[in-house]
Design an enzyme around this catalytic site. Structure first.
Site, mmCIF file in Angstrom:
data_model
loop_
_atom_site.group_PDB
_atom_site.id
_atom_site.type_symbol
_atom_site.label_atom_id
_atom_site.label_comp_id
_atom_site.label_asym_id
_atom_site.label_seq_id
_atom_site.Cartn_x
_atom_site.Cartn_y
_atom_site.Cartn_z
ATOM 1 C CE1 TYR A 111 -3.625 2.494 0.339
ATOM 2 C CE2 TYR A 111 -2.170 3.548 1.923
ATOM 3 C CZ TYR A 111 -3.273 3.592 1.100
ATOM 4 O OH TYR A 111 -4.020 4.736 1.019
ATOM 5 C CD1 TRP A 113 -1.527 7.260 -0.911
ATOM 6 C CD2 TRP A 113 -1.654 9.171 -2.074
ATOM 7 N NE1 TRP A 113 -2.827 7.700 -0.855
ATOM 8 C CE2 TRP A 113 -2.924 8.885 -1.554
ATOM 9 C CE3 TRP A 113 -1.489 10.324 -2.829
ATOM 10 C CZ2 TRP A 113 -4.030 9.704 -1.783
ATOM 11 C CZ3 TRP A 113 -2.586 11.139 -3.044
ATOM 12 C CH2 TRP A 113 -3.840 10.828 -2.533
HETATM 13 N N1 LIG Z 1 -2.243 8.255 12.395
HETATM 14 C C1 LIG Z 1 -2.636 8.285 11.124
HETATM 15 N N2 LIG Z 1 -2.022 7.512 10.219
HETATM 16 C C2 LIG Z 1 -2.402 7.550 8.936
HETATM 17 C C3 LIG Z 1 -3.445 8.403 8.514
HETATM 18 C C4 LIG Z 1 -4.100 9.191 9.490
HETATM 19 O O1 LIG Z 1 -5.054 9.933 9.192
HETATM 20 N N3 LIG Z 1 -3.654 9.123 10.780
HETATM 21 N N4 LIG Z 1 -3.799 8.438 7.195
HETATM 22 C C5 LIG Z 1 -3.545 7.258 6.403
HETATM 23 C C6 LIG Z 1 -3.717 7.500 4.980
HETATM 24 S S1 LIG Z 1 -5.227 8.178 4.526
HETATM 25 C C7 LIG Z 1 -2.808 7.165 4.045
HETATM 26 S S2 LIG Z 1 -3.232 7.285 2.400
HETATM 27 C C8 LIG Z 1 -1.498 6.622 4.408
HETATM 28 C C9 LIG Z 1 -0.365 7.102 3.492
HETATM 29 O O2 LIG Z 1 0.701 6.239 3.584
HETATM 30 P P1 LIG Z 1 1.766 6.094 2.409
HETATM 31 O O3 LIG Z 1 1.101 6.226 1.092
HETATM 32 O O4 LIG Z 1 2.539 4.865 2.655
HETATM 33 O O5 LIG Z 1 2.671 7.383 2.657
HETATM 34 P P2 LIG Z 1 3.723 8.119 1.714
HETATM 35 O O6 LIG Z 1 4.578 8.915 2.605
HETATM 36 O O7 LIG Z 1 3.012 8.853 0.641
HETATM 37 O O8 LIG Z 1 4.562 6.924 1.128
HETATM 38 C C10 LIG Z 1 4.854 6.787 -0.214
HETATM 39 C C11 LIG Z 1 6.228 6.196 -0.382
HETATM 40 O O9 LIG Z 1 6.479 6.086 -1.772
HETATM 41 C C12 LIG Z 1 7.793 6.541 -2.054
HETATM 42 N N5 LIG Z 1 7.842 6.979 -3.449
HETATM 43 C C13 LIG Z 1 7.602 8.208 -3.958
HETATM 44 N N6 LIG Z 1 7.757 8.188 -5.281
HETATM 45 C C14 LIG Z 1 8.104 6.929 -5.626
HETATM 46 C C15 LIG Z 1 8.423 6.289 -6.868
HETATM 47 O O10 LIG Z 1 8.364 6.890 -7.910
HETATM 48 N N7 LIG Z 1 8.725 4.957 -6.818
HETATM 49 C C16 LIG Z 1 8.765 4.256 -5.644
HETATM 50 N N8 LIG Z 1 9.090 2.961 -5.698
HETATM 51 N N9 LIG Z 1 8.494 4.851 -4.476
HETATM 52 C C17 LIG Z 1 8.167 6.157 -4.473
HETATM 53 C C18 LIG Z 1 8.023 7.642 -1.047
HETATM 54 O O11 LIG Z 1 9.418 7.899 -0.885
HETATM 55 C C19 LIG Z 1 7.351 7.063 0.188
HETATM 56 O O12 LIG Z 1 8.237 6.278 0.916
HETATM 57 O O13 LIG Z 1 -1.203 6.976 5.761
HETATM 58 C C20 LIG Z 1 -2.215 6.559 6.662
HETATM 59 N N10 LIG Z 1 -1.768 6.755 8.030
HETATM 60 N N1 LIG Z 2 -1.491 18.407 2.297
HETATM 61 C C1 LIG Z 2 -1.918 17.135 2.304
HETATM 62 N N2 LIG Z 2 -3.136 16.832 1.798
HETATM 63 C C2 LIG Z 2 -3.581 15.542 1.839
HETATM 64 C C3 LIG Z 2 -2.771 14.493 2.318
HETATM 65 C C4 LIG Z 2 -1.487 14.851 2.841
HETATM 66 O O1 LIG Z 2 -0.720 13.984 3.317
HETATM 67 N N3 LIG Z 2 -1.107 16.157 2.815
HETATM 68 N N4 LIG Z 2 -3.229 13.192 2.291
HETATM 69 C C5 LIG Z 2 -4.335 12.881 1.383
HETATM 70 C C6 LIG Z 2 -4.964 11.607 1.712
HETATM 71 S S1 LIG Z 2 -4.139 10.186 1.324
HETATM 72 C C7 LIG Z 2 -6.204 11.504 2.233
HETATM 73 S S2 LIG Z 2 -6.917 9.983 2.465
HETATM 74 C C8 LIG Z 2 -6.980 12.692 2.590
HETATM 75 C C9 LIG Z 2 -7.661 12.543 3.933
HETATM 76 O O2 LIG Z 2 -8.651 13.484 4.058
HETATM 77 P P1 LIG Z 2 -9.383 13.648 5.467
HETATM 78 O O3 LIG Z 2 -9.633 12.347 6.067
HETATM 79 O O4 LIG Z 2 -10.541 14.548 5.236
HETATM 80 O O5 LIG Z 2 -8.258 14.462 6.240
HETATM 81 P P2 LIG Z 2 -7.722 14.489 7.746
HETATM 82 O O6 LIG Z 2 -6.737 15.605 7.743
HETATM 83 O O7 LIG Z 2 -7.269 13.163 8.207
HETATM 84 O O8 LIG Z 2 -8.983 14.866 8.617
HETATM 85 C C10 LIG Z 2 -9.765 15.998 8.367
HETATM 86 C C11 LIG Z 2 -10.285 16.554 9.666
HETATM 87 O O9 LIG Z 2 -11.254 15.688 10.222
HETATM 88 C C12 LIG Z 2 -11.405 16.075 11.569
HETATM 89 N N5 LIG Z 2 -11.824 14.937 12.369
HETATM 90 C C13 LIG Z 2 -11.085 13.882 12.778
HETATM 91 N N6 LIG Z 2 -11.830 13.054 13.548
HETATM 92 C C14 LIG Z 2 -13.055 13.618 13.631
HETATM 93 C C15 LIG Z 2 -14.263 13.254 14.281
HETATM 94 O O10 LIG Z 2 -14.372 12.232 14.947
HETATM 95 N N7 LIG Z 2 -15.332 14.077 14.106
HETATM 96 C C16 LIG Z 2 -15.270 15.213 13.360
HETATM 97 N N8 LIG Z 2 -16.358 15.928 13.208
HETATM 98 N N9 LIG Z 2 -14.133 15.586 12.760
HETATM 99 C C17 LIG Z 2 -13.049 14.805 12.889
HETATM 100 C C18 LIG Z 2 -10.062 16.568 12.035
HETATM 101 O O11 LIG Z 2 -10.199 17.803 12.720
HETATM 102 C C19 LIG Z 2 -9.261 16.680 10.756
HETATM 103 O O12 LIG Z 2 -8.545 17.899 10.647
HETATM 104 O O13 LIG Z 2 -6.137 13.840 2.621
HETATM 105 C C20 LIG Z 2 -5.391 13.970 1.420
HETATM 106 N N10 LIG Z 2 -4.808 15.286 1.362
HETATM 107 MO MO LIG Z 3 -5.202 8.464 2.232
#
Ligand SMILES: Nc1nc2c(c(=O)[nH]1)N[C@H]1C(S)=C(S)[C@@H](COP(=O)(O)OP(=O)(O)OC[C@H]3O[C@@H](n4cnc5c(=O)[nH]c(N)nc54)[C@H](O)[C@@H]3O)O[C@H]1N2
Ligand SMILES: Nc1nc2c(c(=O)[nH]1)N[C@H]1C(S)=C(S)[C@@H](COP(=O)(O)OP(=O)(O)OC[C@H]3O[C@@H](n4cnc5c(=O)[nH]c(N)nc54)[C@H](O)[C@@H]3O)O[C@H]1N2
Ligand SMILES: [Mo]
Length: 771
Positions: A111, A113
């Site tokens: 998994y 991005w």
């Molecule tokens: N506590 C907490 N944890 C969370 C979340 C949260 O809300 N709270 N959110 C979750 C969510 S929504 C997500 S999507 C995940 C994200 O988790 P990840 O998608 O695993 O996070 P990234 O840091 O985007 O990791 C992407 C990796 O790909 C590598 N990469 C970049 N470009 C390339 C390329 O061209 N080739 C290869 N082979 N590698 C590359 C980067 O160096 C990096 O190591 O985290 C989750 N974790």
């Molecule tokens: N700049 C930037 N943008 C991103 C990403 C990033 O790494 N960086 N990651 C991307 C990815 S992979 C994803 S999946 C999306 C995630 O998109 P979201 O899930 O919408 O983003 P989050 O920042 O995890 O959470 C949004 C807000 O939800 C609120 N929240 C959390 N828990 C609760 C709750 O129980 N109740 C209510 N009412 N509110 C709550 C928090 O205040 C938080 O700031 O973001 C994407 N956009």
């Molecule tokens: Mo995500």
């Protein structure tokens, strides 16, 4: 001479300005009204400091192979090997594990991005390769959304409503009179989109909403989850209690007989059961404003007044993805649907419920109706998977059973892990538990440009180039353009493109021609573009430019759907347009879930206290929200400029309310220690009225840097978060369910980034010559 090189990333389309092989500047896409500042950090990729520059193998693994001690991962030295040798080791391991243990023992869920490029999409290429040699154990759903889509597939028949195909924001801006935002609608997250983004539109729609004077109620523990110029009413709810608010609102409406009985009868199934629950017939608890107030901490009279307004005006409910990244995360998504059904405006312009607006930049924007470019993963060779966030459970409990969407399955006995383009030591919860689980497999292969915490914990590390070192194209199901990604600089060190790495590996595994189908990098880019172009013409009569002019210009528009009203046809005639659910209707009382009998996902939307929440917390505990970082994408570009501007004293900032800070003797700018039974980390306190009382907010993405005493010193919330499934039905990530304690931690001057580099340098040091 300066070259202007068209490129695209998850956070926008832009031109890279290159002079003498060096990046000198980055210019945003001219058609983008709100470019993301993160684009200016991409030059960071060109710096060698954090890059993997050569294939590397862990010393202990090189000596003992599959019998090596997995505890050496993350601290033992690495040895450089030539590419040929590294690829041969990888191919040999894949063959050995498949032959000895079966292909299900290869975990390649992988998994993550990665880059937004569609040809070099690392995990797709990994799966494509392994599907040609007998398959692998994969994963279902995502960390972004799992509990949500699982419950929506069951209750709406598919997951469109949380994938960007509920009512579009242009229509909401034109028709809604009341908008209730549960969670966020924030440019912070809308900067980003999977598979790349052209223009950023969220702010434009929010401006229209504000200008039309739509009454916006913002339900969130964090005030700046919505820009302040939207003029919303802020309801600082207790985290993880939104379900109770939704049920209380629905209960108020039903108690006064103001619900849309006709809509419930025509368009839903099981509403009797749901309404009986709201009335308290089963548990003796009436779900009304007073009850909801007790759970959520919000005033009952406000809840009552909103209930009235919801049925008197055209009302839209939006629910962020974040709400379902929690224990019982299915419920806020289902309860919003239940509330919207009671109001009875589903299928009308500006009415109903939708999910994930602004969570990604394309959600809520007009969405693509063409074919978005993508590499095929090929035919799935075996049916073995885990729910994405059950990685530690799988590694710790081979052979044990788990449930998912009503099925009972078994965790495979994983011997080989291959991760390409993801960072589990960023994304997974309870990293100290993952560290233990990570010792289990015989072999771990990581393919990444960066020496991430995960790469450091691998046995074989393959250096991938970043997107700026190769050609590619971007585009996804929500984007309005396909963007060209030209190579801007030469690959660093010995790094190779993901396509080249897998192509060479496939050749060693004897499946080269099936992998590459006779195409090289540019051949594939052209092929994927032409597939999208042909489809646009065939299906929509939409003319996209020829490949060569697209490639030169840098982007091409794709056909999109605007002013979309979700479920309008279903509403008009549910018999002729049934949903793909157990009843053909919106499911509010589920026979399937009744039969399954999961205590944590009952047969109707229900409030259940989560494992950790403020309602049952000790007085000194805070609820931790670990949301997405503003200045970077997850762990990517952590050392870039836009990420560093949000750090303070070298660490991530923990936001907390002045009252909570004062009670702990914490002042703005202090170093603080955060801990619970799972782990501890450091952060810098940022005291702010924008954070609800009892809540602490720490963004994700700091590079996991445990010091000798076990404390994570950079500010990575995942040493604290809870690694439990949302429920037995959805099995989603529950990161937002987490209680912590916080205290001042003066006098700790350890610099996290320097510490990380020092630890890494020790692992990469050449062994001393012995004579
Ligand atoms: N506590 C907490 N944890 C969370 C979340 C949260 O809300 N709270 N959110 C979750 C969510 S929504 C997500 S999507 C995940 C994200 O988790 P990840 O998608 O695993 O996070 P990234 O840091 O985007 O990791 C992407 C990796 O790909 C590598 N990469 C970049 N470009 C390339 C390329 O061209 N080739 C290869 N082979 N590698 C590359 C980067 O160096 C990096 O190591 O985290 C989750 N974790
Ligand atoms: N700049 C930037 N943008 C991103 C990403 C990033 O790494 N960086 N990651 C991307 C990815 S992979 C994803 S999946 C999306 C995630 O998109 P979201 O899930 O919408 O983003 P989050 O920042 O995890 O959470 C949004 C807000 O939800 C609120 N929240 C959390 N828990 C609760 C709750 O129980 N109740 C209510 N009412 N509110 C709550 C928090 O205040 C938080 O700031 O973001 C994407 N956009
Ligand atoms: Mo995500």
């Amino acid at each position: 001479m300066i070259r202007r090189v068209p490129h695209c990333s998850h956070w926008g389309t832009f031109s890279i300005l290159v002079e003498d092989g060096r990046i000198v500047d980055v210019e945003p896409f001219a058609d983008d009204p709100a470019p993301s500042p993160i684009i200016h950090s991409v030059a960071e990729w060109a710096k060698p400091d954090r890059r993997v520059l050569r294939p590397m193998v862990r010393d202990g693994w090189l000596r003992s192979r599959e019998t090596s001690d997995g505890a050496g991962r993350g601290n033992e030295r690495f040895v450089a090997v030539p590419w040929d040798e590294a690829l041969e080791l990888v191919a040999t391991e894949i063959r050995r594990v498949a032959a000895t243990h079966g292909n299900a023992s290869i975990f390649a869920g992988s998994y993550g991005w990665t880059s937004c490029g569609r040809v070099h999409h690392a995990s797709s290429l990994l799966k494509r390769t392994l599907n040609l040699v007998g398959g692998f154990t994969g994963h279902v759903d995502t960390y972004s959304i799992a509990a949500g889509p699982v419950i929506l597939r069951h209750t709406l028949g598919d997951e469109q409503a949380c994938g960007g195909q509920a009512n579009t924001l242009d229509s909401i801006a034109a028709h809604s009179e009341t908008l209730v935002v549960f969670g966020a609608m924030s440019p912070r997250t809308a900067q980003t989109e999977a598979g790349g983004i052209g223009a950023h539109h969220l702010e434009g729609y929010l401006r229209r909403i504000a200008e039309r004077g739509v009454r916006v109620v913002h339900v969130s523990p964090l005030r700046d989850d919505l820009p302040e110029w939207v003029n919303a009413e802020w309801w600082p709810i207790r985290p993880n209690t939104d379900t109770a608010l939704m049920l209380g609102l629905a209960g108020e409406i039903v108690a006064d007989g103001r619900h849309d009985a006709d809509f419930l009868a025509r368009c839903t199934s099981g509403s009797d059961e749901f309404l009986a629950y709201l009335r308290g017939d089963v548990d003796g608890l009436r779900k009304d404003a007073a009850w909801a107030s007790g759970v959520t901490g919000l005033p009952a009279d406000q809840i009552r007044a909103l209930a009235t307004r919801l049925v008197q005006t055209r009302s839209m409910l939006t629910v962020s993805w974040a709400l379902q990244r929690a224990h019982h995360g299915e419920q806020p998504f289902w309860a919003a649907l239940g509330l919207a059904a009671v109001i009875g405006q589903i299928g009308l312009p500006g009415g109903g419920a939708g999910y994930g607006y602004g969570s990604l930049g394309g959600v809520g924007a007009p969405f693509a109706i063409g074919k978005s470019p993508g590499m095929s993963q090929g035919h799935k060779a075996i049916d073995s998977f885990i729910p994405v966030a059950r990685i530690s459970d799988m590694l710790l409990n081979p052979g044990e059973s788990f449930t998912y969407q009503g099925e009972t399955r078994t965790y495979p006995d994983v011997r080989l892990v291959y991760w390409a383009g993801g960072n589990p030591f960023h994304h997974h919860q309870d990293l100290n538990r993952l560290s233990k689980a990570w010792q289990r497999p015989e072999t771990i292969i990581v393919q990444d440009p960066m020496w991430t915490a995960t790469a450091r914990r691998a046995d074989i590390v393959l250096p991938a180039s970043t997107s700026i070192e190769r050609n590619d194209l971007a585009g996804n199901k929500r984007s309005d353009v396909i963007a060209a990604m030209h190579r801007a600089i030469d690959p660093l060190g010995q790094s190779r493109s993901d396509f080249d790495i897998f192509n060479a590996l496939a050749e060693r595994l004897g499946v080269g021609p099936a992998f590459n189908e006779g195409r090289d990098e540019m051949g594939w880019i052209r092929h994927l573009y032409d597939e999208s172009r042909d489809y646009a013409l065939r299906a929509h009569g939409f003319q996209m430019p020829e490949f060569d002019s697209f490639w030169e210009r840098g982007h091409a528009s794709v056909p999109v759907k605007r002013d979309h009203v979700y479920l309008d046809q279903f509403r008009a005639d549910p018999d002729r347009n049934p949903l793909d659910t157990e009843s053909g209707r919106i499911v509010l009382g589920s026979q399937t879930l009744a039969r399954l009998g999961h205590a944590d996902c009952p047969s109707h939307p229900a409030w259940m206290p989560p494992a950790e929440w403020l309602g049952e917390a000790a007085p000194d505990e805070l609820h931790l929200i670990s949301h997405q970082p503003r200045g970077r994408l997850h762990s990517q570009l952590e050392s870039g400029e836009s990420s560093l501007t949000d750090r303070r004293n070298g660490r991530e900032q923990l936001r907390l309310n002045p009252g909570d800070a004062e009670a702990r003797g914490i002042r703005d700018g202090d170093t603080v220690r955060l801990w619970n039974t799972r782990g501890a980390c450091l952060a810098t306190a940022s005291v702010s009225e924008d954070t609800a009382r009892g809540v602490a907010v720490l963004p994700t993405g700091a590079w996991f840097t445990p010091a000798d005493d076990g404390t994570e010193i950079s500010g990575n919330p995942n040493v604290l978060t809870l690694d439990i499934p949302s429920s037995a039905f959805g099995q989603g990530c529950a990161a937002h369910t987490c209680l912590i304690r916080v205290a001042p931690h003066a006098g700790d001057n350890r610099d996290p980034m320097q510490t990380y580099q020092t630890q890494l340098a020790e692992m990469l040091a050449e062994p001393e010559e012995t004579s």
